[in-house]
Scaffold this motif. Structure first.
Motif, PDB file in Angstrom:
ATOM      1  N   ALA A  39      -5.917   6.184  10.375  1.00 17.91           N
ATOM      2  CA  ALA A  39      -7.248   5.840   9.868  1.00 17.91           C
ATOM      3  C   ALA A  39      -7.891   7.025   9.165  1.00 17.91           C
ATOM      4  N   GLY A  40      -8.594   6.724   8.067  1.00 19.72           N
ATOM      5  CA  GLY A  40      -9.340   7.752   7.337  1.00 19.72           C
ATOM      6  C   GLY A  40      -9.148   7.577   5.841  1.00 19.72           C
ATOM      7  N   HIS A  41      -9.978   8.287   5.060  1.00 20.11           N
ATOM      8  CA  HIS A  41      -9.854   8.153   3.604  1.00 20.11           C
ATOM      9  C   HIS A  41      -8.533   8.761   3.123  1.00 20.11           C
ATOM     10  N   TRP A  42      -7.940   8.138   2.125  1.00 19.45           N
ATOM     11  CA  TRP A  42      -6.603   8.551   1.653  1.00 19.45           C
ATOM     12  C   TRP A  42      -6.573   9.937   1.034  1.00 19.45           C
ATOM     13  N   SER A  43      -7.742  10.520   0.770  1.00 14.36           N
ATOM     14  CA  SER A  43      -7.767  11.885   0.219  1.00 14.36           C
ATOM     15  C   SER A  43      -7.888  12.926   1.337  1.00 14.36           C
ATOM     16  N   VAL A 102      -3.168  12.552   5.199  1.00 13.26           N
ATOM     17  CA  VAL A 102      -1.920  12.844   4.487  1.00 13.26           C
ATOM     18  C   VAL A 102      -0.903  13.473   5.437  1.00 13.26           C
ATOM     19  N   GLY A 103      -1.375  14.375   6.305  1.00 17.22           N
ATOM     20  CA  GLY A 103      -0.482  15.034   7.266  1.00 17.22           C
ATOM     21  C   GLY A 103       0.148  14.035   8.225  1.00 17.22           C
ATOM     22  N   ARG A 104      -0.623  13.018   8.596  1.00 15.69           N
ATOM     23  CA  ARG A 104      -0.079  12.029   9.535  1.00 15.69           C
ATOM     24  C   ARG A 104       0.914  11.106   8.828  1.00 15.69           C
ATOM     25  N   ILE A 105       0.672  10.843   7.552  1.00 16.60           N
ATOM     26  CA  ILE A 105       1.651  10.059   6.775  1.00 16.60           C
ATOM     27  C   ILE A 105       2.920  10.889   6.593  1.00 16.60           C
ATOM     28  N   ASP A 106       2.746  12.172   6.363  1.00 12.67           N
ATOM     29  CA  ASP A 106       3.894  13.083   6.230  1.00 12.67           C
ATOM     30  C   ASP A 106       4.749  13.032   7.499  1.00 12.67           C
ATOM     31  N   LEU A 152       1.263  -0.533   4.933  1.00 18.68           N
ATOM     32  CA  LEU A 152       0.488  -1.755   4.719  1.00 18.68           C
ATOM     33  C   LEU A 152      -0.999  -1.419   4.728  1.00 18.68           C
ATOM     34  N   TRP A 153      -1.729  -2.027   3.783  1.00 14.41           N
ATOM     35  CA  TRP A 153      -3.187  -1.786   3.695  1.00 14.41           C
ATOM     36  C   TRP A 153      -3.851  -3.096   3.297  1.00 14.41           C
ATOM     37  N   MET A 154      -4.826  -3.522   4.044  1.00 16.58           N
ATOM     38  CA  MET A 154      -5.546  -4.762   3.746  1.00 16.58           C
ATOM     39  C   MET A 154      -6.933  -4.366   3.238  1.00 16.58           C
ATOM     40  N   THR A 169      -7.555   2.529   5.482  1.00 15.63           N
ATOM     41  CA  THR A 169      -8.337   3.348   4.569  1.00 15.63           C
ATOM     42  C   THR A 169      -9.223   2.446   3.724  1.00 15.63           C
ATOM     43  N   GLN A 170      -9.943   3.044   2.814  1.00 15.97           N
ATOM     44  CA  GLN A 170     -10.839   2.303   1.925  1.00 15.97           C
ATOM     45  C   GLN A 170     -10.766   3.004   0.584  1.00 15.97           C
ATOM     46  N   PHE A 171     -10.819   2.218  -0.528  1.00  5.39           N
ATOM     47  CA  PHE A 171     -10.695   2.875  -1.830  1.00  5.39           C
ATOM     48  C   PHE A 171     -11.813   3.886  -2.040  1.00  5.39           C
ATOM     49  N   ASN A 172     -13.055   3.446  -1.878  1.00  7.11           N
ATOM     50  CA  ASN A 172     -14.197   4.369  -2.030  1.00  7.11           C
ATOM     51  C   ASN A 172     -14.383   5.169  -0.750  1.00  7.11           C
ATOM     52  N   ARG A 173     -14.522   6.470  -0.922  1.00  6.21           N
ATOM     53  CA  ARG A 173     -14.823   7.265   0.267  1.00  6.21           C
ATOM     54  C   ARG A 173     -16.274   7.043   0.698  1.00  6.21           C
ATOM     55  N   ASP A 174     -17.178   7.140  -0.278  1.00  2.87           N
ATOM     56  CA  ASP A 174     -18.609   7.073   0.046  1.00  2.87           C
ATOM     57  C   ASP A 174     -19.193   5.722  -0.336  1.00  2.87           C
TER      58      ASP A 174
END
Ligand code: MN
Length: 504
Positions: free
Chosen positions: A149-153, A158-162, A79-81, A106-111
């Motif tokens: 928490a953190g940018h999706w890239s 990614v490791g925590r989602i894994d 889930l992501w709001m 997360t947020q779409f834009n990193r910067d």
């Protein structure tokens, strides 16, 4: 992939929003979500992520989460709001959701485009408050979930989602899983007993006893050709002792081991079972303890428990499914004996026979040696030492009112000297944080002498697994102290008694 360790499952990515900023913003958010999902899917995660249409009303949310609950291919939801998705809209949907949840903050834009930032940018990148509103309703509803928490890239994200996806696979694997017990418990042993009805209610798997006679009957139906073929596989796969080779004087004992393996394998396949337990106190009709069969079936992904230990059997199976595709093996293990050198105390783990060859450092030797327990013929077995490296032991404790998942992190080492006379497979490790703290903590936590050992899984996966299962999780590793552990156990005692009360 063996024995259906990971069926065709996926994880749904659901983006929450609202209608405040107009249809154009929603189209843009849908597009952004698709890019996040594509980006995550490029990382070879264990399960593919499917991007679902964004949800903006209580009705859409309820329908989507009800669909997730009923869709057998949906193993969990992320889930992501991206902005405020007012959380009272989510209550009805979350009430019907029965799949594991990861809340991705997360947020779409990193910067931030500092010089260009305007309200349009702000409207698309408002997880900073959207996800906090969402987190509140999860917390208010006492929803077990993982927050990442953190940018999706970010590789760490990614490791925590894994790790969470692996826990999801294990949980999914348990739902409706069936385990066989050949014979009951080792007489008078306490830790291997437990509440099988409670396990089925809370953990989703069933454990049932089948008479050994069914297995013996099946052995009679195994053909000589099948036995020949399996012995050929043994010859090719292992360093076979001369007396067990073709023409060797004990080849017939190996053929009997093959017959037992074929019978158990056929029984498991036909009954769609995911693991089995045996006990040396009930071998009626078998000429030898099924050692080689247990080792090889474990290597193919089946759970196994000696002495009737169904809890470790089921845990081992789940851990094998969680470790799908990872390097390093996962095995049944028992704490056997100690090396109490004050400079570095070590634990030698082994069992009478049944250690899984997936953890071996080198090609296993197939040998035959006497077994002074069970009163049967000498059984062939695979002998090896475990590969050095980081690993963990996990065990499931039945506390009467709850299950406790206990994990100890380990440094597996090459034995200081070759174990020339040990006739069984083994692993040697230094437990973390140190021998005394580890063993005292394990004993205070009520941990069994049996465990599922894994060189593939991180503790994080098991922590996520415990969260999904709604069971207690205790980790013994770097930083653990006895004082903190005693408090944790004492507080958990109260917490698990009260938890049911605050949820409603
Ligand atoms: Mn044992």
């Amino acid at each position: 992939m063996k024995q259906g360790l990971c069926e065709q499952l996926s994880v749904w990515f659901i983006t929450g929003s609202q209608h405040l900023y107009g249809p154009e913003a929603l189209v843009q958010v849908g597009d952004n979500s698709g890019k996040i999902v594509d980006g995550l899917n490029k990382n070879k995660l264990p399960l593919p992520i499917v991007c679902k249409p964004i949800v903006t009303t209580a009705e859409e949310i309820r329908n989507t989460l009800a669909d997730a609950s009923h869709d057998r291919s949906c193993a969990g939801v992320i889930l992501w709001m991206h902005t405020f998705s007012p959380s009272k809209m989510w209550i009805g949907g979350l009430n019907v959701l029965n799949k594991p949840v990861l809340h991705l903050h997360t947020q779409f834009n990193r910067d931030l485009p500092w010089g260009e930032i305007d309200m349009d940018f702000m409207n698309l990148n408002q997880a900073a408050h959207g996800d906090r509103e969402h987190g509140f309703i999860h917390t208010r509803m006492r929803l077990p979930r993982k927050v990442v928490a953190g940018h999706w890239s970010d590789p760490e994200v990614v490791g925590r989602i894994d790790a969470w996806q692996r826990a999801v696979i294990g949980w999914n694997d348990w739902q409706g899983a069936r385990f066989v017990r050949f014979g009951d418990n080792m007489r008078d042993v306490a830790v291997t007993e437990g509440d099988k009805v409670g396990a089925e209610m809370r953990l989703g798997y069933s454990v049932n006893t089948y008479p050994l006679g069914d297995l013996v009957g099946r052995m009679d139906g195994v053909s000589e050709k099948e036995v020949d073929e399996l012995c050929d596989v043994y010859d090719k796969s292992y360093t076979v002792a001369a007396e067990l080779r073709r023409g060797g004087k004990r080849r017939n004992t190996l053929r009997e081991a093959a017959r037992i393996e074929l019978a158990i394998r056929g029984f498991l396949v036909e009954g769609n079972f995911k693991g089995f337990t045996t006990t040396f106190e009930d071998l009626h009709g078998l000429t030898q303890l099924p050692g080689l069969a247990s080792q090889r079936l474990m290597a193919d992904g089946y759970g196994f428990g000696a002495e009737g230990d169904w809890k470790t059997c089921a845990l081992l199976r789940a851990m094998k499914s969680m470790a799908t595709g990872l390097k390093g093996g996962t095995s049944w293990m028992e704490d056997y004996t100690y090396h109490l050198d004050p400079k570095q105390s070590l634990i030698l783990g082994s069992h009478m026979l049944e250690v899984c060859p997936t953890i071996a450092a080198a090609k296993p030797a197939l040998r035959i040696e006497p077994l002074g327990i069970g009163g049967k013929d000498d059984p062939p077995r695979l002998v090896f030492t475990a590969k050095a490296g980081r690993a963990l032991n996990a065990t499931m404790v039945d506390m009467g009112n709850r299950f406790r998942l206990l994990v100890n992190e380990l440094d597996v080492i090459k034995p200081p000297q070759p174990l020339k006379k040990l006739p069984v497979a083994s692993a040697t490790w230094a437990p973390l944080p140190d021998f005394k703290t580890s063993t005292e903590a394990w004993i205070l936590s009520g941990g069994a002498h049996h465990s599922a050992f894994s060189a593939a899984l991180k503790a994080e996966v098991l922590e996520d697994f415990a969260t999904i299962a709604g069971i207690e999780y205790i980790r013994i590793g770097e930083g653990s102290t006895i004082s903190a552990l005693k408090n944790e156990l004492r507080w958990n005692e109260v917490a698990y008694l009260l938890l049911q009360g605050v949820r409603n």
